[in-house]
Design a protein around this motif. Sequence first.
Motif, PDB file in Angstrom:
ATOM      1  N   ASN A 136      14.524  59.341  45.953  1.00 46.73           N
ATOM      2  CA  ASN A 136      14.995  57.899  46.089  1.00 46.73           C
ATOM      3  C   ASN A 136      15.193  57.335  44.846  1.00 46.73           C
ATOM      4  OD1 ASN A 136      14.875  57.995  49.148  1.00 46.73           O
ATOM      5  ND2 ASN A 136      12.685  57.827  48.748  1.00 46.73           N
ATOM      6  N   ILE A 137      16.269  56.507  44.802  1.00 44.99           N
ATOM      7  CA  ILE A 137      16.567  55.514  43.640  1.00 44.99           C
ATOM      8  C   ILE A 137      16.488  53.946  44.317  1.00 44.99           C
ATOM      9  CG2 ILE A 137      18.420  54.641  42.134  1.00 44.99           C
ATOM     10  CD1 ILE A 137      19.607  57.700  42.384  1.00 44.99           C
ATOM     11  N   THR A 138      16.000  53.043  43.554  1.00 41.52           N
ATOM     12  CA  THR A 138      15.718  51.814  43.832  1.00 41.52           C
ATOM     13  C   THR A 138      16.663  51.180  42.624  1.00 41.52           C
ATOM     14  OG1 THR A 138      13.688  51.889  44.655  1.00 41.52           O
ATOM     15  CG2 THR A 138      14.215  49.615  44.067  1.00 41.52           C
ATOM     16  N   ARG A 139      17.480  50.373  43.352  1.00 45.27           N
ATOM     17  CA  ARG A 139      18.616  49.766  42.277  1.00 45.27           C
ATOM     18  C   ARG A 139      18.744  48.159  42.771  1.00 45.27           C
ATOM     19  NH1 ARG A 139      23.545  53.249  41.971  1.00 45.27           N
ATOM     20  NH2 ARG A 139      22.230  54.483  40.720  1.00 45.27           N
ATOM     21  N   LEU A 140      19.071  47.413  41.496  1.00 46.58           N
ATOM     22  CA  LEU A 140      19.432  45.995  42.063  1.00 46.58           C
ATOM     23  C   LEU A 140      20.677  45.884  42.209  1.00 46.58           C
ATOM     24  CD1 LEU A 140      17.707  43.325  42.136  1.00 46.58           C
ATOM     25  CD2 LEU A 140      18.558  43.121  39.758  1.00 46.58           C
ATOM     26  N   VAL A 141      21.291  45.371  43.708  1.00 45.63           N
ATOM     27  CA  VAL A 141      22.414  45.251  43.942  1.00 45.63           C
ATOM     28  C   VAL A 141      22.619  44.064  44.281  1.00 45.63           C
ATOM     29  CG1 VAL A 141      24.291  46.267  45.396  1.00 45.63           C
ATOM     30  CG2 VAL A 141      22.693  47.759  44.475  1.00 45.63           C
ATOM     31  N   ASP A 142      23.787  43.092  43.747  1.00 39.83           N
ATOM     32  CA  ASP A 142      23.898  41.962  44.034  1.00 39.83           C
ATOM     33  C   ASP A 142      22.545  41.023  44.222  1.00 39.83           C
ATOM     34  OD1 ASP A 142      26.621  42.204  44.044  1.00 39.83           O
ATOM     35  OD2 ASP A 142      26.778  42.863  46.135  1.00 39.83           O
ATOM     36  N   GLY A 143      21.568  41.236  43.356  1.00 38.03           N
ATOM     37  CA  GLY A 143      20.561  40.471  43.194  1.00 38.03           C
ATOM     38  C   GLY A 143      19.535  40.971  44.272  1.00 38.03           C
ATOM     39  N   GLN A 144      19.758  42.099  44.937  1.00 41.42           N
ATOM     40  CA  GLN A 144      18.768  42.630  45.956  1.00 41.42           C
ATOM     41  C   GLN A 144      18.278  43.955  45.636  1.00 41.42           C
ATOM     42  OE1 GLN A 144      17.585  41.102  48.306  1.00 41.42           O
ATOM     43  NE2 GLN A 144      19.111  39.070  48.689  1.00 41.42           N
ATOM     44  N   LYS A 145      17.028  44.232  45.675  1.00 44.09           N
ATOM     45  CA  LYS A 145      16.774  45.620  45.638  1.00 44.09           C
ATOM     46  C   LYS A 145      17.161  46.427  46.653  1.00 44.09           C
ATOM     47  CE  LYS A 145      12.705  45.110  42.613  1.00 44.09           C
ATOM     48  NZ  LYS A 145      11.201  45.354  42.407  1.00 44.09           N
ATOM     49  N   THR A 146      17.825  47.541  46.504  1.00 44.86           N
ATOM     50  CA  THR A 146      18.247  48.360  47.364  1.00 44.86           C
ATOM     51  C   THR A 146      17.715  49.843  47.257  1.00 44.86           C
ATOM     52  OG1 THR A 146      20.379  47.048  47.577  1.00 44.86           O
ATOM     53  CG2 THR A 146      20.408  49.406  48.499  1.00 44.86           C
ATOM     54  N   VAL A 147      17.220  50.601  48.123  1.00 45.93           N
ATOM     55  CA  VAL A 147      16.599  51.972  48.198  1.00 45.93           C
ATOM     56  C   VAL A 147      17.686  52.882  48.878  1.00 45.93           C
ATOM     57  CG1 VAL A 147      14.953  53.398  48.573  1.00 45.93           C
ATOM     58  CG2 VAL A 147      14.246  50.998  48.195  1.00 45.93           C
ATOM     59  N   PHE A 148      18.019  53.906  48.195  1.00 43.86           N
ATOM     60  CA  PHE A 148      18.973  54.718  48.953  1.00 43.86           C
ATOM     61  C   PHE A 148      18.462  56.422  48.513  1.00 43.86           C
ATOM     62  CE2 PHE A 148      21.067  53.791  44.972  1.00 43.86           C
ATOM     63  CZ  PHE A 148      21.553  54.846  44.342  1.00 43.86           C
ATOM     64  N   GLU A 149      18.846  57.324  49.402  1.00 40.43           N
ATOM     65  CA  GLU A 149      18.602  58.522  49.044  1.00 40.43           C
ATOM     66  C   GLU A 149      19.462  59.200  48.117  1.00 40.43           C
ATOM     67  OE1 GLU A 149      18.057  61.016  52.486  1.00 40.43           O
ATOM     68  OE2 GLU A 149      17.056  59.628  53.554  1.00 40.43           O
ATOM     69  N   ALA A 150      19.028  60.079  47.307  1.00 41.48           N
ATOM     70  CA  ALA A 150      19.797  60.811  46.028  1.00 41.48           C
ATOM     71  C   ALA A 150      19.855  62.426  46.202  1.00 41.48           C
ATOM     72  CB  ALA A 150      19.196  60.165  44.915  1.00 41.48           C
TER      73      ALA A 150
END
Length: 169
Positions: A136-150
């Motif tokens: 999983n990758i946790t990334r800040l997108v538009d000020g929100q933490k987003t977790v997605f499978e990688a």
Amino acid sequence: MRFLICCLLLFIDQVMASDYRLGAGDQIQILVYGETDLTTRIKIDKSGIISFPFLSDITVSGFSTKALENKIADGLRGDYLIDPQVSVSIVMYRPFFIHGHVKRPGGYPFQEDLTLDKAIAIAGGLAARASKSSWNITRLVDGQKTVFEANVSSAILPDDIIEIEQSFF
């Protein structure tokens, strides 16, 4: 043909660099042509604000290098310089982080064109009990933490947090 390919690669590199948004941890160089006293290297701190001679404090977080060049040039134009030529370049990107079941978890300097398989290699490879696909990758997108499978070809960005899960089999 070789010249055309080189030009195309340079153009793509510049487009990608122009999309990059500055943030805390990035180190930048600001160069004002013909004004050596105004050339400086600055590491952006967590406030996202830098000080620059003849200008008040400047908020740089979220700006592209091109937008920052324009902001500084506009600030210097008139009272101090007639037509300032400003260049902003990234000297060192902020790090990415990898933890979980890798041999050397931690923070590592970001590199251009970084993918998950390269990030795992930088961290010494997968540990013995690491999952081969649950990443999983946790990334800040538009000020929100987003977790997605990688997967191995997923692009890694500065400030990304990579989690390598444990395999149960």
